[in-house]
Write a protein that holds these residues in place. Structure first.
Motif, PDB file in Angstrom:
ATOM      1  N   VAL A  34      47.484  43.241  14.040  1.00  0.00           N
ATOM      2  CA  VAL A  34      47.967  42.395  15.134  1.00  0.00           C
ATOM      3  C   VAL A  34      46.883  42.096  16.166  1.00  0.00           C
ATOM      4  N   VAL A  35      46.015  43.060  16.465  1.00  0.00           N
ATOM      5  CA  VAL A  35      45.041  42.894  17.546  1.00  0.00           C
ATOM      6  C   VAL A  35      44.137  41.669  17.364  1.00  0.00           C
ATOM      7  N   PRO A  36      43.607  41.370  16.167  1.00  0.00           N
ATOM      8  CA  PRO A  36      42.766  40.174  16.057  1.00  0.00           C
ATOM      9  C   PRO A  36      43.477  38.893  16.483  1.00  0.00           C
ATOM     10  N   HIS A  37      44.776  38.787  16.194  1.00  0.00           N
ATOM     11  CA  HIS A  37      45.542  37.609  16.613  1.00  0.00           C
ATOM     12  C   HIS A  37      45.711  37.588  18.132  1.00  0.00           C
ATOM     13  N   LEU A  38      46.092  38.723  18.700  1.00  0.00           N
ATOM     14  CA  LEU A  38      46.287  38.784  20.151  1.00  0.00           C
ATOM     15  C   LEU A  38      44.984  38.534  20.893  1.00  0.00           C
ATOM     16  N   ASP A  39      43.901  39.038  20.348  1.00  0.00           N
ATOM     17  CA  ASP A  39      42.599  38.870  20.993  1.00  0.00           C
ATOM     18  C   ASP A  39      42.236  37.390  21.111  1.00  0.00           C
ATOM     19  N   ARG A  40      42.469  36.648  20.051  1.00  0.00           N
ATOM     20  CA  ARG A  40      42.159  35.219  20.090  1.00  0.00           C
ATOM     21  C   ARG A  40      43.070  34.477  21.077  1.00  0.00           C
ATOM     22  N   ILE A  41      44.350  34.845  21.086  1.00  0.00           N
ATOM     23  CA  ILE A  41      45.294  34.175  21.990  1.00  0.00           C
ATOM     24  C   ILE A  41      44.968  34.495  23.440  1.00  0.00           C
ATOM     25  N   TYR A  42      44.650  35.746  23.728  1.00  0.00           N
ATOM     26  CA  TYR A  42      44.320  36.142  25.101  1.00  0.00           C
ATOM     27  C   TYR A  42      43.088  35.384  25.593  1.00  0.00           C
ATOM     28  N   ALA A  43      42.078  35.297  24.723  1.00  0.00           N
ATOM     29  CA  ALA A  43      40.852  34.576  25.103  1.00  0.00           C
ATOM     30  C   ALA A  43      41.143  33.098  25.340  1.00  0.00           C
ATOM     31  N   GLU A  44      42.013  32.505  24.529  1.00  0.00           N
ATOM     32  CA  GLU A  44      42.351  31.094  24.701  1.00  0.00           C
ATOM     33  C   GLU A  44      43.105  30.863  26.006  1.00  0.00           C
ATOM     34  N   MET A  45      44.015  31.774  26.357  1.00  0.00           N
ATOM     35  CA  MET A  45      44.707  31.649  27.639  1.00  0.00           C
ATOM     36  C   MET A  45      43.705  31.672  28.787  1.00  0.00           C
ATOM     37  N   GLY A  46      42.706  32.530  28.668  1.00  0.00           N
ATOM     38  CA  GLY A  46      41.671  32.570  29.697  1.00  0.00           C
ATOM     39  C   GLY A  46      40.890  31.268  29.769  1.00  0.00           C
ATOM     40  N   ARG A  47      40.598  30.692  28.603  1.00  0.00           N
ATOM     41  CA  ARG A  47      39.878  29.419  28.597  1.00  0.00           C
ATOM     42  C   ARG A  47      40.698  28.301  29.237  1.00  0.00           C
ATOM     43  N   LEU A  48      42.016  28.333  29.036  1.00  0.00           N
ATOM     44  CA  LEU A  48      42.876  27.306  29.621  1.00  0.00           C
ATOM     45  C   LEU A  48      42.928  27.400  31.148  1.00  0.00           C
ATOM     46  N   CYS A  49      42.567  28.567  31.671  1.00  0.00           N
ATOM     47  CA  CYS A  49      42.579  28.761  33.130  1.00  0.00           C
ATOM     48  C   CYS A  49      41.187  28.658  33.740  1.00  0.00           C
ATOM     49  N   SER A  50      40.194  28.349  32.932  1.00  0.00           N
ATOM     50  CA  SER A  50      38.810  28.428  33.404  1.00  0.00           C
ATOM     51  C   SER A  50      38.506  27.459  34.535  1.00  0.00           C
ATOM     52  N   GLU A  51      39.231  26.354  34.613  1.00  0.00           N
ATOM     53  CA  GLU A  51      38.973  25.369  35.660  1.00  0.00           C
ATOM     54  C   GLU A  51      39.778  25.637  36.931  1.00  0.00           C
ATOM     55  N   ARG A  52      40.658  26.623  36.887  1.00  0.00           N
ATOM     56  CA  ARG A  52      41.494  26.901  38.050  1.00  0.00           C
ATOM     57  C   ARG A  52      40.743  27.775  39.055  1.00  0.00           C
ATOM     58  N   GLU A  53      41.117  27.643  40.299  1.00  0.00           N
ATOM     59  CA  GLU A  53      40.504  28.453  41.344  1.00  0.00           C
ATOM     60  C   GLU A  53      41.153  29.830  41.355  1.00  0.00           C
ATOM     61  N   GLY A  54      40.343  30.848  41.372  1.00  0.00           N
ATOM     62  CA  GLY A  54      40.876  32.208  41.406  1.00  0.00           C
ATOM     63  C   GLY A  54      40.735  32.891  40.060  1.00  0.00           C
ATOM     64  N   ASP A  55      41.295  34.086  39.955  1.00  0.00           N
ATOM     65  CA  ASP A  55      41.158  34.907  38.760  1.00  0.00           C
ATOM     66  C   ASP A  55      42.190  34.496  37.709  1.00  0.00           C
ATOM     67  N   PRO A  56      41.778  34.296  36.439  1.00  0.00           N
ATOM     68  CA  PRO A  56      42.713  33.855  35.394  1.00  0.00           C
ATOM     69  C   PRO A  56      43.850  34.828  35.125  1.00  0.00           C
ATOM     70  N   HIS A  57      43.642  36.136  35.418  1.00  0.00           N
ATOM     71  CA  HIS A  57      44.690  37.116  35.143  1.00  0.00           C
ATOM     72  C   HIS A  57      45.989  36.792  35.883  1.00  0.00           C
ATOM     73  N   ARG A  58      45.904  36.091  37.001  1.00  0.00           N
ATOM     74  CA  ARG A  58      47.095  35.712  37.762  1.00  0.00           C
ATOM     75  C   ARG A  58      48.098  34.985  36.866  1.00  0.00           C
ATOM     76  N   TRP A  59      47.600  34.112  35.991  1.00  0.00           N
ATOM     77  CA  TRP A  59      48.472  33.313  35.125  1.00  0.00           C
ATOM     78  C   TRP A  59      48.574  33.891  33.711  1.00  0.00           C
ATOM     79  N   VAL A  60      47.502  34.497  33.246  1.00  0.00           N
ATOM     80  CA  VAL A  60      47.475  34.963  31.860  1.00  0.00           C
ATOM     81  C   VAL A  60      48.386  36.168  31.647  1.00  0.00           C
TER      82      VAL A  60
END
Length: 664
Positions: free
Chosen positions: A470-496
């Motif tokens: 399961v971890v390889p799948h979750l790892d890719r999804i978590y990283a993608e969520m972070g990329r989707l927040c990369s343009e937002r102001e502040g820390d991505p963890h707030r939304w991820v």
């Protein structure tokens, strides 16, 4: 007249290589600061060649003072031996980078010289050196007793042998008796954390048992509690005392009456719950008792009234799980099954049907291959996965991230097993059957099959069966969520974090580090909200309802910043000494860590439940940098005193925040 050379060829080779190393060391000592690169390369190559020879470790040990004076450790993590962390030696000794392994070995041999008073070191005493070496040997016990695995041979080549011969030299130099003391103490410390993966611990106990029967090894004064560890695997009960083999043991069970069977069952259950280890004979008994009724089965699992009720209500499902998943090769699944029943999670409507689905699930070819690669062909992949699922559902705080940068994914699995087991089972089915996990980020579906690589550069192999898939799948999804927040102001963890972990991850968010500059910001407001949300004296004594994701600034034993790390806050409560503590889950494989400035993470003895870590509330707050809270229930932030804020602020400024103070 011909002169006969009585010097063995191996000795001549060693002498020649030592002479070359001495020359290289002198050249390094004579080189200026700018010109040390080339001579240091010669020294490292020379060290590797010497260590490859019999007697090489002793030769390098005798040169420890000259090597350090020449500057071999300058500019490296090994420059200050008083700051070295024994637990980190494992990664160095097993590193595919030969230079890293050589530096670790040479540093340890330097400490042998210090411990034996052959080298008076200005940074560490003989007693400190000896203690460090004991912990290094305890942490790397498997290297003392076992041959290199295929993976180690491929990754390290001949260095795999060098690490073993060097550690053997160190153990012989400081004595096996003292090593066994440390080994046993270390094993008990790890076992109190109840990890899911204990194969390496069982291997170490096996080697200790072998050493105790070696007449050349003095173990008379070592190993308080070692008999209990050995008996937990071998000779747990009267009928298995001499380790007769599973077939003989099964035949003995057939001749026992109910009283004898109950005695066997109680013996195995007591040992399992005492140590967290399961003997290979225990599954044999469990499979035999499955046909004898619920009472003896309950005794063998060591169940309380809650567990018995679960067993009685779901007897058909438990029978099917035992029949499919519980075998001598998967013995630890017995402990997982027992704790699963004790948790009462089968009474959640979706969990039973989800387990029935998993029992019938056909794994993808890829999943089968991954499991076979990690666990071997002794059992089909579905058996390993079922056994691993029982362990994760029974021990949600025993999940580990292995040697992988995937703490967020390990935290998610733990949190789901703890708080939402039917979702965990759904995720396992997706990964095992479809080789795909689909999650949503703010309404947008994310398929792991279509995403780029995550934080892990290679596929992990050192994980439990569920994490492995399961971890390889979750790892890719978590990283993608972070990329989707990369343009937002502040820390991505707030939304991820709320999108990744679940709705119960609160939407209120605080961070005390400015994302752009990396400097501390809003520290008082951060601490007041943390106290108001989590401290029982400031939140109306409201217990934490759902585990919450959080981030800590991990520091080394000197209080220096190491990196950011994902954890789960589980609860805050008074410990037996009436000290308010935060109890949390750390997906690191060993949660007992020294974070410097007397901030030492506890895993037992301060009110911790199995798998929990804890710190006094102020010390925990001093390492926290991100947390979530319910914005509708912020607590009584104004009741937090200035003195409390000041004490935590001082701890931050004295450790990881020292270089992050706001610009004036």
């Amino acid at each position: 007249m011909r002169v006969v050379d009585d010097v063995p060829a191996a000795t001549r080779v060693l002498d020649k290589r030592v002479a070359s190393l001495v020359d290289a060391t002198r050249a390094l000592a004579d080189a200026g600061d700018v010109g040390k690169s080339t001579p240091k390369r010669r020294v490292l190559d020379g060290l590797r060649l010497v260590l490859l020879q019999d007697g090489g470790a002793a030769a390098v040990q005798s040169m420890a003072r000259d090597l350090e004076a020449a500057g071999v450790f300058e500019g490296t993590d090994w420059a200050s031996p008083s700051s070295l962390v024994p637990a980190l030696s494992t990664g160095s000794l097993r590193s595919p980078n030969a230079d890293t392994a050589v530096m670790e070995i040479v540093s340890d041999l330097r400490l042998v010289a210090v411990a034996q008073s052959d080298y008076a070191h200005p940074d560490v005493t003989a007693e400190q050196a000896l203690q460090h070496l004991k912990e290094v040997l305890a942490t790397n016990a498997a290297l003392l007793f076992t041959a290199a695995t295929e993976a180690e041979r491929v990754q390290q080549g001949r260095m795999a042998k060098v690490t073993r011969t060097s550690l053997t030299h160190i153990a012989e130099s400081i004595g096996y008796d003292s090593v066994l003391d440390q080994l046993v103490e270390e094993i008990w410390r790890i076992l109190r954390q109840r990890p899911i993966q204990v194969d390496h611990i069982k291997e170490t106990i096996t080697q200790i048992a072998v050493a105790r029967h070696d007449p050349e090894v003095d173990t008379s004064s070592g190993g308080f509690g070692v008999d209990r560890l050995i008996s937990s695997i071998y000779g747990t009960t009267e009928a298995s005392r001499e380790d007769p083999g599973v077939e003989v043991y099964r035949s003995r069970l057939e001749s026992m009456d109910e009283g004898a069977l109950q005695y066997e069952a109680a013996g195995f259950a007591r040992s399992m719950h005492d140590t967290g280890l399961v003997s290979a004979y225990h599954p044999v008994l469990l499979r035999f008792l499955r046909e004898k009724g619920s009472f003896l089965l309950s005794e063998a699992l060591g169940l309380s009234s809650t567990g018995r009720e679960s067993l009685l209500c779901f007897h058909g499902l438990v029978d099917a799980l035992i029949d499919a998943a519980v075998h001598p090769e998967t013995a630890q699944s017995v402990y997982g099954l027992a704790l699963l029943l004790e948790r009462g999670i089968l009474f959640q409507p979706a969990v039973g049907p989800a387990l029935w689905r998993l029992l019938a699930l056909r794994l993808s070819d890829y999943a089968d291959e991954r499991l076979a690669l990690a666990y071997g062909p002794a059992r089909p992949g579905r058996i390993w996965l079922l056994a691993g699922t029982l362990s994760m559902l029974g021990q949600p705080l025993g999940v580990g991230q292995g040697d992988n940068p995937t703490c967020q994914s390990a935290r998610a699995l733990s949190m789901w097993a703890y708080n939402d087991p039917d979702y965990l089972l759904q995720t396992i089915a997706w990964a095992a059957r479809d080789n795909e996990v689909v999650m949503h980020f703010e309404g947008r579906p994310l398929s792991s099959r279509e995403l780029e690589a995550g934080l892990a550069e290679t596929l992990p192999v050192d994980l439990d069966p569920v994490s492995l898939l399961v971890v390889p799948h979750l790892d890719r999804i978590y990283a993608e969520m972070g990329r989707l927040c990369s343009e937002r102001e502040g820390d991505p963890h707030r939304w991820v974090n709320p999108e990744f972990h679940g709705w119960w991850a609160a939407r209120g968010f605080r961070i005390n580090v400015d994302v752009e500059s990396g400097r501390l910001t809003g520290l008082e407001d951060f601490l007041r909200h943390f106290y108001g949300s989590y401290h029982p004296f400031h939140n109306g004594n409201q217990p934490l309802i759902h585990p919450q994701p959080a981030g800590v600034a991990v520091t080394d034993s000197s209080g220096r910043f190491v990196g950011w790390h994902a954890i789960t806050i589980l609860r805050a409560a008074l410990d037996p000494d009436e000290t308010m503590r935060v109890y949390f889950f750390n997906p690191n494989n060993d949660s007992g860590q020294d974070w410097g400035n007397d901030v030492v993470v506890s895993t037992a003895g301060n009110g911790e439940r199995f798998g929990e870590s804890s710190l006094p509330f102020e010390e925990f707050a001093s390492r926290l940098y991100i947390f979530h809270f319910d914005a509708l229930e912020p607590g009584e932030t104004e009741t937090v005193s200035a003195e409390e804020i000041a004490r935590v602020t001082d701890l931050i400024h004295g450790s990881w925040g020292a270089d992050r103070l706001p610009e004036i």
